[in-house]
Motif scaffolding. Structure first.
Motif, PDB file in Angstrom:
ATOM      1  N   ASN A  15       0.692  -1.305   0.026  1.00  0.00           N
ATOM      2  CA  ASN A  15      -0.177  -0.068   0.119  1.00  0.00           C
ATOM      3  C   ASN A  15       0.877   1.553  -0.056  1.00  0.00           C
ATOM      4  O   ASN A  15       0.422   2.349  -0.610  1.00  0.00           O
ATOM      5  CB  ASN A  15      -1.025  -0.058   1.380  1.00  0.00           C
ATOM      6  N   ALA A  16       2.032   1.209   0.436  1.00  0.00           N
ATOM      7  CA  ALA A  16       2.945   2.244   0.593  1.00  0.00           C
ATOM      8  C   ALA A  16       3.356   2.487  -1.026  1.00  0.00           C
ATOM      9  O   ALA A  16       3.480   3.793  -1.365  1.00  0.00           O
ATOM     10  CB  ALA A  16       3.977   2.115   1.331  1.00  0.00           C
ATOM     11  N   GLU A  17       3.622   1.430  -1.561  1.00  0.00           N
ATOM     12  CA  GLU A  17       4.271   1.779  -3.081  1.00  0.00           C
ATOM     13  C   GLU A  17       2.945   2.380  -3.928  1.00  0.00           C
ATOM     14  O   GLU A  17       3.106   2.991  -4.674  1.00  0.00           O
ATOM     15  CB  GLU A  17       4.573   0.209  -3.696  1.00  0.00           C
ATOM     16  N   VAL A  18       1.737   1.605  -3.583  1.00  0.00           N
ATOM     17  CA  VAL A  18       0.513   2.199  -4.538  1.00  0.00           C
ATOM     18  C   VAL A  18       0.256   3.621  -4.198  1.00  0.00           C
ATOM     19  O   VAL A  18      -0.086   4.429  -5.035  1.00  0.00           O
ATOM     20  CB  VAL A  18      -0.744   1.450  -4.085  1.00  0.00           C
ATOM     21  N   THR A  19       0.337   4.138  -2.764  1.00  0.00           N
ATOM     22  CA  THR A  19       0.288   5.407  -2.533  1.00  0.00           C
ATOM     23  C   THR A  19       1.222   6.184  -3.178  1.00  0.00           C
ATOM     24  O   THR A  19       1.065   7.381  -3.770  1.00  0.00           O
ATOM     25  CB  THR A  19       0.297   5.594  -1.060  1.00  0.00           C
ATOM     26  N   TYR A  20       2.731   5.873  -3.251  1.00  0.00           N
ATOM     27  CA  TYR A  20       3.732   6.311  -3.917  1.00  0.00           C
ATOM     28  C   TYR A  20       3.462   6.818  -5.302  1.00  0.00           C
ATOM     29  O   TYR A  20       3.531   7.723  -5.952  1.00  0.00           O
ATOM     30  CB  TYR A  20       4.966   5.754  -3.547  1.00  0.00           C
ATOM     31  N   ARG A  21       3.036   5.795  -5.984  1.00  0.00           N
ATOM     32  CA  ARG A  21       2.968   5.519  -7.564  1.00  0.00           C
ATOM     33  C   ARG A  21       1.704   6.716  -7.818  1.00  0.00           C
ATOM     34  O   ARG A  21       1.757   7.234  -8.886  1.00  0.00           O
ATOM     35  CB  ARG A  21       2.445   4.180  -8.201  1.00  0.00           C
ATOM     36  N   ARG A  22       0.848   6.649  -7.138  1.00  0.00           N
ATOM     37  CA  ARG A  22      -0.311   7.294  -7.377  1.00  0.00           C
ATOM     38  C   ARG A  22      -0.090   9.069  -7.200  1.00  0.00           C
ATOM     39  O   ARG A  22      -0.393   9.707  -8.099  1.00  0.00           O
ATOM     40  CB  ARG A  22      -1.724   7.116  -6.516  1.00  0.00           C
ATOM     41  N   ALA A  23       0.537   9.128  -6.010  1.00  0.00           N
ATOM     42  CA  ALA A  23       1.222  10.568  -6.119  1.00  0.00           C
ATOM     43  C   ALA A  23       2.106  11.095  -6.930  1.00  0.00           C
ATOM     44  O   ALA A  23       2.057  12.110  -7.581  1.00  0.00           O
ATOM     45  CB  ALA A  23       1.832  10.809  -4.410  1.00  0.00           C
ATOM     46  N   LEU A  24       2.894  10.293  -7.389  1.00  0.00           N
ATOM     47  CA  LEU A  24       3.922  10.642  -8.468  1.00  0.00           C
ATOM     48  C   LEU A  24       3.182  10.640  -9.943  1.00  0.00           C
ATOM     49  O   LEU A  24       3.478  11.579 -10.612  1.00  0.00           O
ATOM     50  CB  LEU A  24       4.929   9.392  -8.679  1.00  0.00           C
ATOM     51  N   GLN A  25       2.458   9.714 -10.186  1.00  0.00           N
ATOM     52  CA  GLN A  25       1.604   9.885 -11.450  1.00  0.00           C
ATOM     53  C   GLN A  25       0.906  11.246 -11.631  1.00  0.00           C
ATOM     54  O   GLN A  25       0.894  12.138 -12.595  1.00  0.00           O
ATOM     55  CB  GLN A  25       0.651   8.683 -11.599  1.00  0.00           C
ATOM     56  N   SER A  26       0.142  11.745 -10.455  1.00  0.00           N
ATOM     57  CA  SER A  26      -0.652  12.869 -10.278  1.00  0.00           C
ATOM     58  C   SER A  26       0.216  14.138 -10.313  1.00  0.00           C
ATOM     59  O   SER A  26      -0.136  14.959 -11.306  1.00  0.00           O
ATOM     60  CB  SER A  26      -1.639  12.883  -9.505  1.00  0.00           C
ATOM     61  N   SER A  27       1.284  14.114  -9.883  1.00  0.00           N
ATOM     62  CA  SER A  27       2.349  15.126  -9.946  1.00  0.00           C
ATOM     63  C   SER A  27       2.843  15.305 -11.027  1.00  0.00           C
ATOM     64  O   SER A  27       3.174  16.576 -11.707  1.00  0.00           O
ATOM     65  CB  SER A  27       3.354  15.012  -8.518  1.00  0.00           C
ATOM     66  N   VAL A  28       3.479  14.446 -11.700  1.00  0.00           N
ATOM     67  CA  VAL A  28       4.153  14.561 -12.973  1.00  0.00           C
ATOM     68  C   VAL A  28       3.178  14.840 -14.050  1.00  0.00           C
ATOM     69  O   VAL A  28       3.684  15.806 -14.838  1.00  0.00           O
ATOM     70  CB  VAL A  28       4.865  12.978 -13.140  1.00  0.00           C
ATOM     71  N   ALA A  29       1.918  14.404 -13.972  1.00  0.00           N
ATOM     72  CA  ALA A  29       0.966  14.841 -14.833  1.00  0.00           C
ATOM     73  C   ALA A  29       0.653  16.345 -14.710  1.00  0.00           C
ATOM     74  O   ALA A  29       0.447  17.115 -15.817  1.00  0.00           O
ATOM     75  CB  ALA A  29      -0.205  14.118 -14.899  1.00  0.00           C
ATOM     76  N   TYR A  30       0.547  16.835 -13.495  1.00  0.00           N
ATOM     77  CA  TYR A  30       0.268  18.029 -13.050  1.00  0.00           C
ATOM     78  C   TYR A  30       1.514  19.060 -13.887  1.00  0.00           C
ATOM     79  O   TYR A  30       0.975  19.973 -14.411  1.00  0.00           O
ATOM     80  CB  TYR A  30       0.013  18.224 -11.696  1.00  0.00           C
ATOM     81  N   MET A  31       2.530  18.857 -13.636  1.00  0.00           N
ATOM     82  CA  MET A  31       3.796  19.717 -14.098  1.00  0.00           C
ATOM     83  C   MET A  31       3.790  19.647 -15.636  1.00  0.00           C
ATOM     84  O   MET A  31       3.962  20.625 -16.022  1.00  0.00           O
ATOM     85  CB  MET A  31       4.982  18.958 -13.608  1.00  0.00           C
ATOM     86  N   LEU A  32       3.514  18.562 -16.340  1.00  0.00           N
ATOM     87  CA  LEU A  32       3.549  18.513 -17.513  1.00  0.00           C
ATOM     88  C   LEU A  32       2.474  19.459 -18.047  1.00  0.00           C
ATOM     89  O   LEU A  32       2.535  20.314 -19.083  1.00  0.00           O
ATOM     90  CB  LEU A  32       3.450  16.928 -18.228  1.00  0.00           C
ATOM     91  N   MET A  33       1.154  19.112 -17.865  1.00  0.00           N
ATOM     92  CA  MET A  33      -0.022  19.967 -18.113  1.00  0.00           C
ATOM     93  C   MET A  33       0.191  21.543 -17.774  1.00  0.00           C
ATOM     94  O   MET A  33      -0.060  22.034 -18.904  1.00  0.00           O
ATOM     95  CB  MET A  33      -1.219  19.307 -17.411  1.00  0.00           C
ATOM     96  N   THR A  34       0.615  21.847 -16.709  1.00  0.00           N
ATOM     97  CA  THR A  34       0.830  23.164 -16.432  1.00  0.00           C
ATOM     98  C   THR A  34       1.703  23.753 -17.297  1.00  0.00           C
ATOM     99  O   THR A  34       1.662  24.855 -17.900  1.00  0.00           O
ATOM    100  CB  THR A  34       1.128  23.409 -14.933  1.00  0.00           C
ATOM    101  N   ARG A  35       2.939  23.241 -17.422  1.00  0.00           N
ATOM    102  CA  ARG A  35       4.019  23.627 -18.403  1.00  0.00           C
ATOM    103  C   ARG A  35       3.509  23.960 -20.009  1.00  0.00           C
ATOM    104  O   ARG A  35       4.040  24.625 -20.563  1.00  0.00           O
ATOM    105  CB  ARG A  35       5.231  22.849 -18.400  1.00  0.00           C
ATOM    106  N   LEU A  36       2.607  22.992 -20.302  1.00  0.00           N
ATOM    107  CA  LEU A  36       1.806  23.052 -21.669  1.00  0.00           C
ATOM    108  C   LEU A  36       0.529  23.812 -21.595  1.00  0.00           C
ATOM    109  O   LEU A  36      -0.126  23.664 -22.443  1.00  0.00           O
ATOM    110  CB  LEU A  36       1.628  21.522 -22.012  1.00  0.00           C
ATOM    111  N   SER A  37       0.383  24.593 -20.722  1.00  0.00           N
ATOM    112  CA  SER A  37      -0.742  25.794 -20.683  1.00  0.00           C
ATOM    113  C   SER A  37      -2.026  24.900 -20.532  1.00  0.00           C
ATOM    114  O   SER A  37      -2.976  25.585 -21.006  1.00  0.00           O
ATOM    115  CB  SER A  37      -0.722  26.574 -21.788  1.00  0.00           C
ATOM    116  N   LEU A  38      -2.261  23.909 -20.092  1.00  0.00           N
ATOM    117  CA  LEU A  38      -3.427  23.077 -19.917  1.00  0.00           C
ATOM    118  C   LEU A  38      -3.935  23.480 -18.580  1.00  0.00           C
ATOM    119  O   LEU A  38      -3.105  23.200 -17.341  1.00  0.00           O
ATOM    120  CB  LEU A  38      -3.173  21.720 -20.316  1.00  0.00           C
ATOM    121  N   PRO A  39      -5.054  23.469 -18.230  1.00  0.00           N
ATOM    122  CA  PRO A  39      -5.494  23.419 -16.910  1.00  0.00           C
ATOM    123  C   PRO A  39      -5.909  22.148 -16.081  1.00  0.00           C
ATOM    124  O   PRO A  39      -6.632  21.577 -16.223  1.00  0.00           O
ATOM    125  CB  PRO A  39      -7.269  24.136 -16.919  1.00  0.00           C
TER     126      PRO A  39
END
Length: 291
Positions: A175-199
């Motif tokens: 469950n620690a790994e699942v939590t880590y993976r989900r946090a990373l996926q969301s965070s990486v996606a947020y950075m990429l979207m924001t830099r590409l001017s997406l909400p």
């Protein structure tokens, strides 16, 4: 009296402990513009100048772009471990500088609809086959899942070794790994979207970030932040190259069209010379190295 290095060290610690509360997405919004900086520098840039979009040291602004730092500008202090412990270096944002007669364009790239297809192709070439790629947000979400799946083993052991005293300690390894993976996926996606001017939050859900609160110690925040920064940088560097190349191709396509139109009209040598100077400047701008 505390030294400047001690003050910056304490600022880093204070900022770090606040990041995985309400400040996490605010930090990601700042970090996506300074993606070439390591995580600790991104934290300090966010703490001192969250709106910074292009930072360099004074000497690099002078040498690479012929820009001078404004009188009275305050530098962004970060730890300079490359030159020994206890040392600082200072960045200045582009807004702290001004052009001179020898200035060269600073190619701060931005996303345009025309670049969507090549950017999606780049994401797939970088992170593997995308399960969804009908549009850019879906492609980013798929690429983020692939990127985390490929790279999380490099960071997971460090997280599992340092979760003592955090909320993650209450979870078993799975469950620690699942939590880590989900946090990373969301965070990486947020950075990429924001830099590409997406909400970003139009495509991510608040619950995607619920696990962030479990990273509540300096060591676990570092484990999340370093992995997020590293993985997002992989994607943003490749996207940067793609956008810059698309800009060059767009420039040459437009210039060829203009040249064809001019060849069909009568233009005096003086006007041709003036145009050649303009084209030379535009070529220099198109081929400048991205920051």
């Amino acid at each position: 009296m505390a030294s400047k290095f001690q003050f910056i060290t304490e600022l880093y610690s204070r900022t770090l402990t606040k990041l995985t509360g309400e400040s996490w997405t605010g930090f990601l919004r700042a970090a996506c513009y300074n993606y070439k900086c390591p995580f600790d520098e991104q934290v300090l840039i966010y703490a001192q100048r969250p709106n910074a979009t292009a930072v360099l040291e004074l000497e690099k602004w002078n040498r690479q772009f012929g820009r001078w730092v404004n009188a009275g500008a305050t530098g962004i202090a970060v730890m300079d471990e490359a030159h020994g412990k206890g040392r600082l270096k200072h960045y200045f944002d582009i807004t702290d500088t001004h052009a001179t007669r020898i200035s060269r364009p600073v190619p701060i790239w931005s996303m345009e609809p025309a670049y969507t297809e090549p950017v999606i192709e780049t994401l797939e070439a970088t992170f593997g086959t995308l399960s969804e790629k009908d549009n850019l947000p879906d492609a980013i979400l798929s690429a983020s899942r692939n990127a985390v799946a490929d790279n999380v083993p490099d960071y997971l052991r460090d997280l599992l070794d340092c979760r003592d005293g955090s909320m993650l300690e209450e979870l078993d390894m799975l469950n620690a790994e699942v939590t880590y993976r989900r946090a990373l996926q969301s965070s990486v996606a947020y950075m990429l979207m924001t830099r590409l001017s997406l909400p970003a939050m139009a495509y991510l859900l608040p619950e995607d970030f619920e696990g962030i609160y479990s990273f509540d110690t300096p060591t676990t925040i570092n484990a999340l932040g370093i992995a997020t920064s590293d993985i997002a940088e992989m994607g943003l560097r490749e996207i940067s190259r793609t956008v810059m190349q698309a800009r060059r191709e767009q420039f040459f396509a437009k210039d060829a069209q203009i040249a064809m139109m001019l060849s069909k009209s009568k233009i005096t040598p003086k006007k041709k010379g003036a145009r050649n100077m303009e084209v030379t400047y535009r070529i220099q701008e198109a081929f400048a190295c991205p920051t």
